[in-house]
Design an enzyme around this catalytic site. Structure first.
Site, PDB file in Angstrom:
ATOM      1  N   ALA A 158     -19.131  -8.543   0.953  1.00 52.17           N
ATOM      2  CA  ALA A 158     -20.097  -8.569   1.845  1.00 52.17           C
ATOM      3  C   ALA A 158     -21.349  -8.837   0.492  1.00 52.17           C
ATOM      4  O   ALA A 158     -22.657  -9.579   1.283  1.00 52.17           O
ATOM      5  CB  ALA A 158     -20.901  -6.618   1.594  1.00 52.17           C
TER       6      ALA A 158
ATOM      7  N   ASP B 230     -21.685 -12.437   8.892  1.00 50.05           N
ATOM      8  CA  ASP B 230     -21.881 -12.070   8.185  1.00 50.05           C
ATOM      9  C   ASP B 230     -23.305 -11.865   8.131  1.00 50.05           C
ATOM     10  O   ASP B 230     -24.430 -11.369   8.156  1.00 50.05           O
ATOM     11  CB  ASP B 230     -20.955 -10.942   7.019  1.00 50.05           C
ATOM     12  CG  ASP B 230     -19.948 -10.228   7.122  1.00 50.05           C
ATOM     13  OD1 ASP B 230     -19.883  -9.603   8.720  1.00 50.05           O
ATOM     14  OD2 ASP B 230     -19.004  -9.849   7.232  1.00 50.05           O
TER      15      ASP B 230
ATOM     16  N   LYS C 249     -10.813 -10.191   6.694  1.00 55.65           N
ATOM     17  CA  LYS C 249     -10.813 -10.893   6.689  1.00 55.65           C
ATOM     18  C   LYS C 249     -10.611 -12.632   6.225  1.00 55.65           C
ATOM     19  O   LYS C 249     -11.159 -13.405   6.285  1.00 55.65           O
ATOM     20  CB  LYS C 249     -12.485 -10.136   5.352  1.00 55.65           C
ATOM     21  CG  LYS C 249     -13.256 -10.014   6.685  1.00 55.65           C
ATOM     22  CD  LYS C 249     -14.249  -9.201   6.603  1.00 55.65           C
ATOM     23  CE  LYS C 249     -15.269  -8.574   7.489  1.00 55.65           C
ATOM     24  NZ  LYS C 249     -16.653  -8.387   6.984  1.00 55.65           N
TER      25      LYS C 249
ATOM     26  N   THR D 128     -11.806  -7.218  10.610  1.00 55.58           N
ATOM     27  CA  THR D 128     -12.151  -6.594   9.894  1.00 55.58           C
ATOM     28  C   THR D 128     -11.180  -6.417   8.356  1.00 55.58           C
ATOM     29  O   THR D 128     -10.473  -5.903   8.438  1.00 55.58           O
ATOM     30  CB  THR D 128     -13.438  -5.219  10.408  1.00 55.58           C
ATOM     31  OG1 THR D 128     -13.667  -4.814   9.757  1.00 55.58           O
ATOM     32  CG2 THR D 128     -12.171  -4.674  10.404  1.00 55.58           C
TER      33      THR D 128
ATOM     34  N   GLY E 194     -18.138  -7.658  -3.982  1.00 58.58           N
ATOM     35  CA  GLY E 194     -16.359  -8.085  -2.751  1.00 58.58           C
ATOM     36  C   GLY E 194     -17.257  -8.858  -1.731  1.00 58.58           C
ATOM     37  O   GLY E 194     -18.599 -10.394  -2.179  1.00 58.58           O
TER      38      GLY E 194
HETATM   39  P1  NAP Z   1     -15.019  -5.496  -0.620  1.00 63.05           P
HETATM   40  O1  NAP Z   1     -14.858  -6.882  -0.604  1.00 63.05           O
HETATM   41  O2  NAP Z   1     -13.681  -4.318  -0.932  1.00 63.05           O
HETATM   42  O3  NAP Z   1     -16.389  -5.140  -2.079  1.00 63.05           O
HETATM   43  C1  NAP Z   1     -16.366  -3.933  -2.291  1.00 63.05           C
HETATM   44  C2  NAP Z   1     -17.503  -4.059  -3.435  1.00 63.05           C
HETATM   45  O4  NAP Z   1     -17.550  -2.594  -3.612  1.00 63.05           O
HETATM   46  C3  NAP Z   1     -16.082  -4.221  -4.596  1.00 63.05           C
HETATM   47  O5  NAP Z   1     -17.690  -5.430  -5.410  1.00 63.05           O
HETATM   48  C4  NAP Z   1     -16.699  -3.226  -4.998  1.00 63.05           C
HETATM   49  O6  NAP Z   1     -16.518  -2.803  -6.854  1.00 63.05           O
HETATM   50  C5  NAP Z   1     -17.516  -2.687  -5.273  1.00 63.05           C
HETATM   51  N1  NAP Z   1     -17.194  -1.341  -5.006  1.00 63.05           N
HETATM   52  C6  NAP Z   1     -16.591  -0.421  -4.467  1.00 63.05           C
HETATM   53  N2  NAP Z   1     -16.402   1.259  -4.531  1.00 63.05           N
HETATM   54  C7  NAP Z   1     -17.222   1.015  -5.443  1.00 63.05           C
HETATM   55  C8  NAP Z   1     -17.762   2.254  -6.514  1.00 63.05           C
HETATM   56  N3  NAP Z   1     -17.438   3.891  -6.689  1.00 63.05           N
HETATM   57  N4  NAP Z   1     -19.032   1.812  -7.944  1.00 63.05           N
HETATM   58  C9  NAP Z   1     -19.247   0.433  -7.893  1.00 63.05           C
HETATM   59  N5  NAP Z   1     -18.893  -0.070  -7.305  1.00 63.05           N
HETATM   60  C10 NAP Z   1     -17.872  -0.230  -6.456  1.00 63.05           C
HETATM   61  O7  NAP Z   1     -15.553  -4.870   0.934  1.00 63.05           O
HETATM   62  P2  NAP Z   1     -16.729  -5.284   2.084  1.00 63.05           P
HETATM   63  O8  NAP Z   1     -16.280  -6.136   2.682  1.00 63.05           O
HETATM   64  O9  NAP Z   1     -17.441  -6.414   0.488  1.00 63.05           O
HETATM   65  O10 NAP Z   1     -17.366  -4.198   1.956  1.00 63.05           O
HETATM   66  C11 NAP Z   1     -18.499  -3.209   1.057  1.00 63.05           C
HETATM   67  C12 NAP Z   1     -19.478  -3.053   2.160  1.00 63.05           C
HETATM   68  O11 NAP Z   1     -20.457  -3.172   2.735  1.00 63.05           O
HETATM   69  C13 NAP Z   1     -18.606  -1.696   3.188  1.00 63.05           C
HETATM   70  O12 NAP Z   1     -19.355  -0.038   3.142  1.00 63.05           O
HETATM   71  C14 NAP Z   1     -18.782  -2.488   4.016  1.00 63.05           C
HETATM   72  O13 NAP Z   1     -18.117  -1.568   5.439  1.00 63.05           O
HETATM   73  C15 NAP Z   1     -19.753  -2.155   4.630  1.00 63.05           C
HETATM   74  N6  NAP Z   1     -20.378  -4.155   5.209  1.00 63.05           N
HETATM   75  C16 NAP Z   1     -21.222  -3.753   6.407  1.00 63.05           C
HETATM   76  C17 NAP Z   1     -21.335  -3.960   6.685  1.00 63.05           C
HETATM   77  C18 NAP Z   1     -22.543  -4.707   7.989  1.00 63.05           C
HETATM   78  O14 NAP Z   1     -22.933  -5.611   9.547  1.00 63.05           O
HETATM   79  N7  NAP Z   1     -23.168  -3.291   8.127  1.00 63.05           N
HETATM   80  C19 NAP Z   1     -20.508  -5.707   7.389  1.00 63.05           C
HETATM   81  C20 NAP Z   1     -19.748  -6.556   6.140  1.00 63.05           C
HETATM   82  C21 NAP Z   1     -19.538  -5.064   5.487  1.00 63.05           C
HETATM   83  P3  NAP Z   1     -14.734  -3.388  -7.393  1.00 63.05           P
HETATM   84  O15 NAP Z   1     -14.675  -5.024  -7.311  1.00 63.05           O
HETATM   85  O16 NAP Z   1     -15.548  -3.265  -9.043  1.00 63.05           O
HETATM   86  O17 NAP Z   1     -13.723  -3.232  -6.642  1.00 63.05           O
END
Ligand code: NAP
Length: 300
Positions: free
Chosen positions: A133, A105, A67, A63, A131
């Site tokens: 997800a 995922d 990743k 995680t 990102g």
């Molecule tokens: P990541 O790769 O860090 O990507 C995060 C994304 O969210 C980026 O596009 C970022 O934008 C955007 N972002 C962050 N804060 C923001 C804000 N305040 N306003 C607008 N955009 C914002 O993270 P990820 O791995 O994709 O994970 C994203 C979420 O999905 C997390 O909460 C994670 O826990 C959840 N998730 C859940 C599962 C599940 O099984 N349920 C699986 C995977 C992930 P920028 O690029 O502009 O920074």
């Protein structure tokens, strides 16, 4: 034999994965353990993985924030990991060169979405975020045959570059048609949300919204632009399904917002979490748990 599995990452104190995998062991009558393996520095990941393989671990989940960084350390990548350009599951062989990276995922989300009766693949999907997800979400909805896609992010260039990369990866998996229909809007930074939607018509015929950002996860704060977005959806289309990849014991702030905006079907990320875990468990053991006990424990 006691099966040794675990989760590699940082800040793992609140993870629900040990509860889920313990439930799978019990459901299938297997003897095993699922450990939290915290690694503080990216530079230490390769050595730690080698130790775990030598200690007889069968596999790991991976995680945030590793990743992507584990990709070049593994001997082989399954198609799921290549397509997502990220690994959330490792199956160890003898040593890292014989170990394979997978990504469950998008499969987990596709499974969670296919359980929702309210979704209609003829309608457009709106994905918030660009990102890891969000990539998984695009792969999932493309695999389910959705016709149109709108991506909303803080940085249009980042979203476009994600779509470009997915476009070529998607070509190999026949997803390209859906990726090419994508439109990107810059909205989450609060820039003229309503105007962007009206002019770009990016919100036409939206049937499913997926939040793939961490918004609402830590402090419950929801940016004003997102509140506007939900209000626009309410005005423009009949809101149908909202899936928040964020999850928690309580209803997430965005799930609450979606309910208030009149979405008929609202789910948080627990169902995706259970399903990505089921698929990982099958990779390690060859057995696919049903997951009923895990779902019960997560809802307690
Ligand atoms: P990541 O790769 O860090 O990507 C995060 C994304 O969210 C980026 O596009 C970022 O934008 C955007 N972002 C962050 N804060 C923001 C804000 N305040 N306003 C607008 N955009 C914002 O993270 P990820 O791995 O994709 O994970 C994203 C979420 O999905 C997390 O909460 C994670 O826990 C959840 N998730 C859940 C599962 C599940 O099984 N349920 C699986 C995977 C992930 P920028 O690029 O502009 O920074």
């Amino acid at each position: 034999m006691v099966l040794k599995l675990g989760l590699l990452g940082q800040s793992l104190s609140h993870t629900l994965s040990p509860t889920i995998h313990q439930s799978f062991f019990e459901e299938l009558g297997l003897s095993g353990r699922y450990d939290k393996i915290e690694v503080a520095e990216a530079a230490d990941v390769a050595a730690r993985l080698t130790e775990l393989a030598d200690e007889g671990y069968s596999g790991l989940n991976v995680t945030i924030p590793y990743k992507l960084s584990v990709l070049p350390l593994l001997g082989a990548l399954a198609e799921s990991a290549e397509l997502a350009s990220a690994v959330n599951t490792i199956k160890f062989g003898p040593g890292l060169v014989a170990s394979t990276g997978h990504n469950t995922d998008s499969g987990g989300l596709a499974e969670a979405l296919s359980r929702l009766t309210a979704i209609d693949a003829e309608r457009r999907v709106l994905i918030l975020g660009n990102g890891g997800a969000a990539r998984a979400a695009i792969i999932a909805v493309s695999a389910l045959g959705f016709r149109g896609l709108t991506v909303a992010g803080r940085h249009t260039e980042k979203a476009l570059s994600m779509l470009d990369q997915l476009g070529s990866a998607a070509e190999r998996a026949s997803l390209v048609q859906n990726c090419r229909t994508a439109r990107t809007i810059e909205v989450l930074d609060g820039v003229a949300a309503d105007q962007a939607f009206t002019e770009g018509q990016a919100l036409e015929n939206i049937g499913l919204v997926i939040n793939a950002t961490p918004i609402g996860q830590k402090d419950g704060h929801v940016p004003a632009a997102l509140v506007e977005l939900f209000a626009s959806l309410r005005k423009k289309v009949e809101p149908v399904a909202f899936v928040d990849l964020v999850y928690g014991r309580e209803m997430t702030p965005l799930c609450r917002l979606a309910r208030e905006a009149g979405f008929k079907c609202v789910e948080d990320g627990k169902e995706m979490l259970v399903n990505q875990a089921r698929l990982a468990f099958k990779i390690w053991t060859g057995e696919l748990p049903e997951g009923k006990l895990a779902r019960k424990r997560l809802s307690e």
